[in-house]
Motif scaffolding. Structure first.
Motif, short mmCIF file in Angstrom:
data_model
loop_
_atom_site.label_atom_id
_atom_site.label_comp_id
_atom_site.label_asym_id
_atom_site.label_seq_id
_atom_site.Cartn_x
_atom_site.Cartn_y
_atom_site.Cartn_z
N PRO A 26 30.55 53.63 51.17
CA PRO A 26 31.18 52.67 52.09
C PRO A 26 31.03 51.23 51.64
CG PRO A 26 29.19 53.62 53.05
CD PRO A 26 29.48 54.41 51.83
N VAL A 27 29.92 50.90 50.97
CA VAL A 27 29.75 49.52 50.49
C VAL A 27 30.76 49.22 49.39
CG1 VAL A 27 28.17 47.93 49.34
CG2 VAL A 27 27.32 49.42 51.14
N LEU A 28 30.91 50.13 48.43
CA LEU A 28 31.88 49.91 47.35
C LEU A 28 33.30 49.89 47.90
CD1 LEU A 28 30.46 52.12 44.46
CD2 LEU A 28 30.12 49.69 44.87
N GLN A 29 33.58 50.76 48.85
CA GLN A 29 34.92 50.77 49.45
C GLN A 29 35.22 49.44 50.12
OE1 GLN A 29 34.83 54.28 52.00
NE2 GLN A 29 36.24 55.30 50.61
N ALA A 30 34.24 48.91 50.86
CA ALA A 30 34.45 47.64 51.56
C ALA A 30 34.59 46.49 50.57
CB ALA A 30 33.30 47.38 52.52
N LEU A 31 33.79 46.49 49.50
CA LEU A 31 33.92 45.45 48.49
C LEU A 31 35.29 45.49 47.83
CD1 LEU A 31 30.49 45.31 46.60
CD2 LEU A 31 31.46 43.61 48.15
N ALA A 32 35.77 46.70 47.53
CA ALA A 32 37.10 46.83 46.92
C ALA A 32 38.18 46.33 47.86
CB ALA A 32 37.35 48.28 46.53
N ARG A 33 38.02 46.63 49.15
CA ARG A 33 39.01 46.18 50.14
C ARG A 33 39.03 44.66 50.27
NH1 ARG A 33 36.69 48.13 54.77
NH2 ARG A 33 35.75 46.09 55.03
N ASP A 34 37.83 44.05 50.17
CA ASP A 34 37.72 42.60 50.36
C ASP A 34 37.64 41.83 49.05
OD1 ASP A 34 37.61 43.19 53.06
OD2 ASP A 34 35.41 43.13 53.15
N ALA A 35 37.94 42.48 47.94
CA ALA A 35 37.70 41.87 46.63
C ALA A 35 38.47 40.58 46.41
CB ALA A 35 38.05 42.87 45.52
N PHE A 36 39.64 40.44 47.07
CA PHE A 36 40.47 39.28 46.80
C PHE A 36 40.23 38.12 47.77
CE2 PHE A 36 43.17 43.04 45.54
CZ PHE A 36 42.75 43.01 44.22
N LEU A 37 39.27 38.30 48.67
CA LEU A 37 38.90 37.21 49.55
C LEU A 37 37.99 36.25 48.79
CD1 LEU A 37 38.09 39.17 52.84
CD2 LEU A 37 40.21 38.01 52.22
N PRO A 38 38.14 34.95 49.01
CA PRO A 38 37.31 33.97 48.28
C PRO A 38 35.90 33.90 48.86
CG PRO A 38 38.80 32.82 49.77
CD PRO A 38 39.16 34.29 49.87
N GLY A 51 26.92 51.13 38.81
CA GLY A 51 26.30 50.87 37.52
C GLY A 51 26.39 49.44 37.06
N CYS A 52 26.75 48.53 37.95
CA CYS A 52 26.84 47.11 37.60
C CYS A 52 26.54 46.30 38.85
CB CYS A 52 28.21 46.76 37.05
SG CYS A 52 29.57 47.00 38.24
N GLY A 53 26.43 44.99 38.69
CA GLY A 53 26.18 44.12 39.82
C GLY A 53 27.46 43.85 40.60
N PRO A 54 27.34 43.29 41.82
CA PRO A 54 28.53 43.03 42.63
C PRO A 54 29.50 42.04 41.98
CG PRO A 54 26.55 42.14 43.68
CD PRO A 54 26.10 43.01 42.56
N LYS A 55 28.98 41.05 41.25
CA LYS A 55 29.88 40.09 40.60
C LYS A 55 30.78 40.80 39.59
CE LYS A 55 27.42 35.69 41.00
NZ LYS A 55 26.79 34.56 40.25
N ASP A 56 30.18 41.64 38.74
CA ASP A 56 30.99 42.36 37.75
C ASP A 56 31.92 43.36 38.41
OD1 ASP A 56 30.23 41.13 35.42
OD2 ASP A 56 28.62 42.52 34.98
N TYR A 57 31.47 44.00 39.47
CA TYR A 57 32.31 44.96 40.18
C TYR A 57 33.54 44.27 40.75
CZ TYR A 57 33.66 48.65 43.45
OH TYR A 57 34.35 49.61 44.15
N LEU A 58 33.33 43.15 41.43
CA LEU A 58 34.44 42.40 42.01
C LEU A 58 35.33 41.82 40.92
CD1 LEU A 58 32.45 40.58 44.83
CD2 LEU A 58 34.24 42.30 45.18
N LEU A 59 34.71 41.33 39.86
CA LEU A 59 35.50 40.72 38.78
C LEU A 59 36.42 41.75 38.13
CD1 LEU A 59 36.10 38.24 37.06
CD2 LEU A 59 34.16 38.87 35.60
N GLY A 60 35.93 42.97 37.93
CA GLY A 60 36.77 44.00 37.34
C GLY A 60 38.00 44.28 38.20
N ILE A 61 37.81 44.34 39.51
CA ILE A 61 38.94 44.58 40.42
C ILE A 61 39.91 43.41 40.39
CG2 ILE A 61 39.59 44.89 42.84
CD1 ILE A 61 36.90 46.36 43.21
#
Length: 276
Positions: free
Chosen positions: A169-181, A207-217
């Motif tokens: 659920p955390v990864l899903q929520a981050l992916a959903r909100d990835a484009f918010l500043p 397998g990575c930090g939140p910055k890299d996860y969001l940056l990849g998306i």
């Protein structure tokens, strides 16, 4: 009674440059004899598809094993395991090594600290092992290449089949909100977590930090917009969460290796027609 089939390989130096090489594959079932205690110099993934048994680790503890499950055997660490009494179990194993092991470990696909890993389903991993077994036919000129590719596939299949790898659920929520500043601290606050807790959760799941996860998306979406639309770079930057187009361009260039405008020009040469 038990049944055993196995093959072992000796890949050459050029095959090691593929990142992973397969050293052996086996399919066994029935009342198999216990393995060990022994210590190996390479990794082995043992997939238990049916049945139950036990695994004794180097600290002297005995862990119950119930299919579907994975036994991680890692280099230099003693192990001892076996099927339970009665009908035994159904196992498939693949031995492997190579420089890519470090990256797969960092990404959470190999877990040296978890000798017994519950799986949701062994179908995917068993299918990957079966493809390695088919490639292992004697006289196959592509044996080392096909089995190397099979090890990569197996590690991904095992990661997907891990019992705690259900949709996070955390990864899903981050992916959903990835484009918010939002900053990492702001993302964490939205989940009622501290930044450290969020970093741990994302690293455990991706397998990575939140910055890299969001940056990849974000960069993946930016590439899609650059390749498929005529949006200005500044508009692309805003759509993927960056209010400062200059910062976005520097970040894109550093991570992708080319500036956004150059990336667009290269994609447009043979790409599909674009629409806004």
């Amino acid at each position: 009674m038990h049944h055993t089939w196995m093959r072992y390989f000796t890949p050459g130096p050029v095959h090691h440059r593929l990142g992973l090489v397969c050293l052996g594959v086996g399919l066994q079932h029935g009342a198999l004899p216990a393995v060990g205690p022994r210590t190996l110099g390479h990794h082995v993934a043992v997939v238990i598809g049916a049945g139950a048994g036990w695994c004794r680790t180097s600290d002297g503890r005995t862990h119950p094993v119930t299919a579907p499950a994975l036994l991680w055997l890692v280099p230099g660490v003693p192990h001892h395991y076996g099927a339970g009494p009665g009908r035994g179990w159904d196992e498939a194993f693949v031995g492997f090594t190579g420089p890519a092991v470090a990256a797969y470990t960092e990404l959470g696909c190999i877990e040296p600290d978890r000798p017994v890993v519950p799986l949701t389903d062994a179908t995917g991993p068993r299918a990957a092992v079966a493809r390695i077994a088919r490639a292992a036919r004697r006289g196959n000129p592509l044996l080392e290449i096909e089995t190397s590719a099979g090890v990569h596939e197996l590690l991904v299949a095992l990661r997907r089949a891990r019992a705690d790898a259900d949709d996070d659920p955390v990864l899903q929520a981050l992916a959903r909100d990835a484009f918010l500043p939002l900053s990492v601290a702001q993302h964490a606050a939205r989940h009622g977590m501290t930044p450290a807790e969020l970093r741990s959760a994302v690293r455990r799941g991706a397998g990575c930090g939140p910055k890299d996860y969001l940056l990849g998306i974000r960069l993946g979406r930016a590439k899609e917009l650059l390749a498929a639309t005529e949006l200005p770079v500044a508009a692309v930057a805003r759509r993927v969460g960056y209010d400062d187009p200059a910062y976005f361009s520097r970040l894109f260039t550093r991570r992708v290796g080319t500036a956004p405008v150059r990336f667009r020009a290269r994609q447009s040469a043979a790409g599909p027609s674009r629409s806004a």
